[in-house]
Design a protein around this motif. Structure first.
Motif, PDB file in Angstrom:
ATOM      1  N   VAL A 180       0.393  -1.076   0.139  1.00 28.89           N
ATOM      2  CA  VAL A 180       0.036   0.037   0.041  1.00 28.89           C
ATOM      3  C   VAL A 180       0.723   1.139   0.028  1.00 28.89           C
ATOM      4  CG1 VAL A 180      -1.439   1.990   1.281  1.00 28.89           C
ATOM      5  CG2 VAL A 180      -2.018  -1.289   0.988  1.00 28.89           C
ATOM      6  N   ALA A 181       1.835   1.691   0.543  1.00 32.21           N
ATOM      7  CA  ALA A 181       2.799   2.786   0.527  1.00 32.21           C
ATOM      8  C   ALA A 181       3.431   2.239  -0.202  1.00 32.21           C
ATOM      9  CB  ALA A 181       3.695   2.530   2.007  1.00 32.21           C
ATOM     10  N   ARG A 182       3.613   2.148  -0.838  1.00 31.15           N
ATOM     11  CA  ARG A 182       4.395   2.100  -2.368  1.00 31.15           C
ATOM     12  C   ARG A 182       3.539   1.976  -3.641  1.00 31.15           C
ATOM     13  NH1 ARG A 182       7.480  -2.018  -0.306  1.00 31.15           N
ATOM     14  NH2 ARG A 182       9.718  -2.441  -0.810  1.00 31.15           N
ATOM     15  N   LEU A 183       2.486   2.226  -3.304  1.00 31.09           N
ATOM     16  CA  LEU A 183       0.792   2.135  -4.249  1.00 31.09           C
ATOM     17  C   LEU A 183       0.751   3.895  -3.537  1.00 31.09           C
ATOM     18  CD1 LEU A 183      -1.131  -1.049  -4.353  1.00 31.09           C
ATOM     19  CD2 LEU A 183       0.676   0.382  -5.825  1.00 31.09           C
ATOM     20  N   LEU A 184       0.585   4.121  -2.037  1.00 26.46           N
ATOM     21  CA  LEU A 184       0.016   5.676  -2.796  1.00 26.46           C
ATOM     22  C   LEU A 184       1.183   6.218  -2.993  1.00 26.46           C
ATOM     23  CD1 LEU A 184      -2.400   5.538   0.490  1.00 26.46           C
ATOM     24  CD2 LEU A 184      -2.659   4.933  -1.395  1.00 26.46           C
ATOM     25  N   GLY A 185       2.442   6.099  -2.779  1.00 21.20           N
ATOM     26  CA  GLY A 185       3.389   7.035  -3.426  1.00 21.20           C
ATOM     27  C   GLY A 185       3.298   7.763  -4.220  1.00 21.20           C
ATOM     28  N   ALA A 186       2.699   6.868  -5.187  1.00 18.52           N
ATOM     29  CA  ALA A 186       2.212   7.451  -6.469  1.00 18.52           C
ATOM     30  C   ALA A 186       1.131   8.193  -6.625  1.00 18.52           C
ATOM     31  CB  ALA A 186       1.945   6.636  -7.514  1.00 18.52           C
ATOM     32  N   ALA A 187       0.537   8.723  -5.250  1.00 14.56           N
ATOM     33  CA  ALA A 187      -1.335   9.327  -5.814  1.00 14.56           C
ATOM     34  C   ALA A 187      -0.990  10.559  -5.435  1.00 14.56           C
ATOM     35  CB  ALA A 187      -2.138   8.089  -4.462  1.00 14.56           C
ATOM     36  N   GLY A 188       0.995  10.385  -5.275  1.00 15.83           N
ATOM     37  CA  GLY A 188       0.881  12.377  -5.472  1.00 15.83           C
ATOM     38  C   GLY A 188       0.447  12.676  -3.615  1.00 15.83           C
ATOM     39  N   THR A 189       0.474  14.330  -4.167  1.00 14.35           N
ATOM     40  CA  THR A 189      -0.210  15.232  -2.328  1.00 14.35           C
ATOM     41  C   THR A 189      -1.432  15.391  -2.651  1.00 14.35           C
ATOM     42  OG1 THR A 189       0.632  16.926  -3.163  1.00 14.35           O
ATOM     43  CG2 THR A 189       2.449  16.019  -1.959  1.00 14.35           C
ATOM     44  N   ARG A 190      -2.995  14.845  -3.720  1.00 15.12           N
ATOM     45  CA  ARG A 190      -4.251  14.438  -3.386  1.00 15.12           C
ATOM     46  C   ARG A 190      -4.033  14.609  -1.985  1.00 15.12           C
ATOM     47  NH1 ARG A 190      -8.365  14.604  -7.005  1.00 15.12           N
ATOM     48  NH2 ARG A 190     -10.135  14.348  -5.982  1.00 15.12           N
ATOM     49  N   GLU A 191      -5.392  15.688  -1.441  1.00 12.46           N
ATOM     50  CA  GLU A 191      -6.147  15.870  -0.459  1.00 12.46           C
ATOM     51  C   GLU A 191      -7.622  14.155  -0.553  1.00 12.46           C
ATOM     52  OE1 GLU A 191      -7.566  19.399   0.681  1.00 12.46           O
ATOM     53  OE2 GLU A 191      -5.075  20.196   1.192  1.00 12.46           O
ATOM     54  N   GLY A 192      -7.620  13.490   0.736  1.00  9.26           N
ATOM     55  CA  GLY A 192      -8.638  13.393   1.165  1.00  9.26           C
ATOM     56  C   GLY A 192      -8.420  12.121   1.864  1.00  9.26           C
ATOM     57  N   VAL A 193      -8.896  11.015   1.114  1.00  4.74           N
ATOM     58  CA  VAL A 193      -9.217   9.363   2.232  1.00  4.74           C
ATOM     59  C   VAL A 193      -8.857   9.005   1.582  1.00  4.74           C
ATOM     60  CG1 VAL A 193     -11.077  10.487   4.145  1.00  4.74           C
ATOM     61  CG2 VAL A 193     -11.778   8.975   2.299  1.00  4.74           C
ATOM     62  N   VAL A 194      -7.957   7.265   1.740  1.00  2.00           N
ATOM     63  CA  VAL A 194      -8.026   6.312   0.666  1.00  2.00           C
ATOM     64  C   VAL A 194      -9.279   5.474   1.554  1.00  2.00           C
ATOM     65  CG1 VAL A 194      -6.266   4.905   0.270  1.00  2.00           C
ATOM     66  CG2 VAL A 194      -5.861   6.578   0.929  1.00  2.00           C
ATOM     67  N   VAL A 195      -9.478   4.903   0.179  1.00  2.00           N
ATOM     68  CA  VAL A 195     -10.839   3.960   0.412  1.00  2.00           C
ATOM     69  C   VAL A 195     -10.581   2.406   0.067  1.00  2.00           C
ATOM     70  CG1 VAL A 195     -12.646   3.517  -0.911  1.00  2.00           C
ATOM     71  CG2 VAL A 195     -12.391   5.820  -0.549  1.00  2.00           C
ATOM     72  N   ALA A 196     -10.227   1.981   0.555  1.00  2.00           N
ATOM     73  CA  ALA A 196     -10.280   0.297   0.010  1.00  2.00           C
ATOM     74  C   ALA A 196     -11.205  -0.260  -0.033  1.00  2.00           C
ATOM     75  CB  ALA A 196      -9.232  -0.235   1.259  1.00  2.00           C
ATOM     76  N   CYS A 197     -11.421  -1.496  -1.708  1.00  2.00           N
ATOM     77  CA  CYS A 197     -12.338  -2.673  -1.480  1.00  2.00           C
ATOM     78  C   CYS A 197     -11.753  -3.812  -1.366  1.00  2.00           C
ATOM     79  CB  CYS A 197     -13.226  -1.964  -2.595  1.00  2.00           C
ATOM     80  SG  CYS A 197     -13.609  -0.095  -2.827  1.00  2.00           S
ATOM     81  N   GLY A 198     -12.745  -5.074  -1.268  1.00  2.00           N
ATOM     82  CA  GLY A 198     -12.462  -6.131  -0.796  1.00  2.00           C
ATOM     83  C   GLY A 198     -13.961  -6.669  -0.637  1.00  2.00           C
ATOM     84  N   ASP A 199     -13.414  -8.057  -0.615  1.00  2.00           N
ATOM     85  CA  ASP A 199     -14.794  -9.101  -0.394  1.00  2.00           C
ATOM     86  C   ASP A 199     -14.819 -10.517  -0.001  1.00  2.00           C
ATOM     87  OD1 ASP A 199     -13.045  -9.707  -2.441  1.00  2.00           O
ATOM     88  OD2 ASP A 199     -15.337 -11.251  -3.251  1.00  2.00           O
ATOM     89  N   ALA A 200     -13.345 -10.544  -0.141  1.00  2.00           N
ATOM     90  CA  ALA A 200     -12.662 -11.704   0.843  1.00  2.00           C
ATOM     91  C   ALA A 200     -11.323 -12.108   1.987  1.00  2.00           C
ATOM     92  CB  ALA A 200     -12.018 -13.115  -0.355  1.00  2.00           C
TER      93      ALA A 200
END
Length: 254
Positions: A180-200
């Protein structure tokens, strides 16, 4: 709601269980793109499977593959986590588990293409990509064996068993949250919440890594392990891709 980024499982969550993509999630993906919200796939799928899906889903972001074994980029570059264990060692460990427990398990390496199609519902032409695993070994075995198998895991290499919708995954000690940390590093400095979706169950740690957890139900409803782990989660009202789209649309409108 101001959303910084979306982390999402694929099979049974954004996608249908057989890998199809419904129009509803495609429409919401377009909304997210228009709003500048990056979407990161975090899945048990292989890196080649993700590459095949990028154009269909319109994703150019990095993605987590094989339950957090590593990150695959849009240019084809792949990073493996140091916790990842190579497939040959996993196959050896599966043989040890079978001898130690007498569990009637079968690994992906032992299943025919026809059996994999029957278990996953995927088209036969996609099975080659399913088999291109580097650091996870899906196994077919009833859930009643899970605890006994976990108790029999070898000390070295350090391994983990994660239950998905169809398979019990044998892998190194990494979960989806590890990337997750590696991926969010590509999200830049945009403000807001991080949403995660799953089913299992193999999405429990992923949902815990986000500000807002979204549980997407299957045909029998939301998975009880996810509900127990995330009692405050947003729960979609319909299954699979339609549910993903409904829940994300609700958050975007909120």
């Amino acid at each position: 709601m101001k959303i910084r980024a979306v982390l999402t499982d694929l099979d049974g969550t954004l996608l249908e269980p057989d890998g199809r993509v419904r129009p509803e999630p495609l429409a919401v993906l377009s909304r997210l793109k228009a709003a500048g919200v990056p979407v990161f796939a975090v899945t048990s799928k292989t890196a080649p499977e993700i590459a095949d899906l990028r154009s269909i889903l319109g994703l150019t972001t990095p993605a987590g593959f094989e339950n957090g074994a590593g990150v695959t980029h849009a240019d084809g570059a792949v990073e493996l986590l140091r916790e990842a264990v190579a497939l040959p060692r996993l196959a050896e460990a599966a043989a040890v588990l079978r001898r130690a427990t007498a569990a009637p398990l079968r690994t992906l390496l032992e299943l025919s293409d026809e059996e994999v199609v029957g278990l996953t519902g995927l088209p036969p032409q996609q099975i080659t990509q399913v088999r291109k695993r580097v650091a996870t070994l899906p196994m077919v075995v009833d859930g009643e064996w899970d605890e006994m198998l976990r108790a029999a895991l070898p000390v070295e290499p350090r391994l983990l068993l994660l239950r998905g919708n169809r398979f019990l995954h044998l892998q190194g000690r990494h979960e989806k949250a590890a990337v997750v940390a590696r991926l969010l590093g590509a999200a830049g400095t945009r403000e807001g919440v991080v949403v995660a979706c799953g089913d299992a169950p193999n999405d429990v740690a992923l949902l815990a890594a986000a500000d807002v957890a979204v549980i997407v139900p299957g045909e029998r409803g939301p998975h009880p392990e996810l509900l127990a782990a995330h009692p405050g989660a947003v729960v979609a009202v319909v299954p699979h891709g339609r549910g993903w789209a409904e829940a994300l649309g609700r958050l975007l409108d909120g």
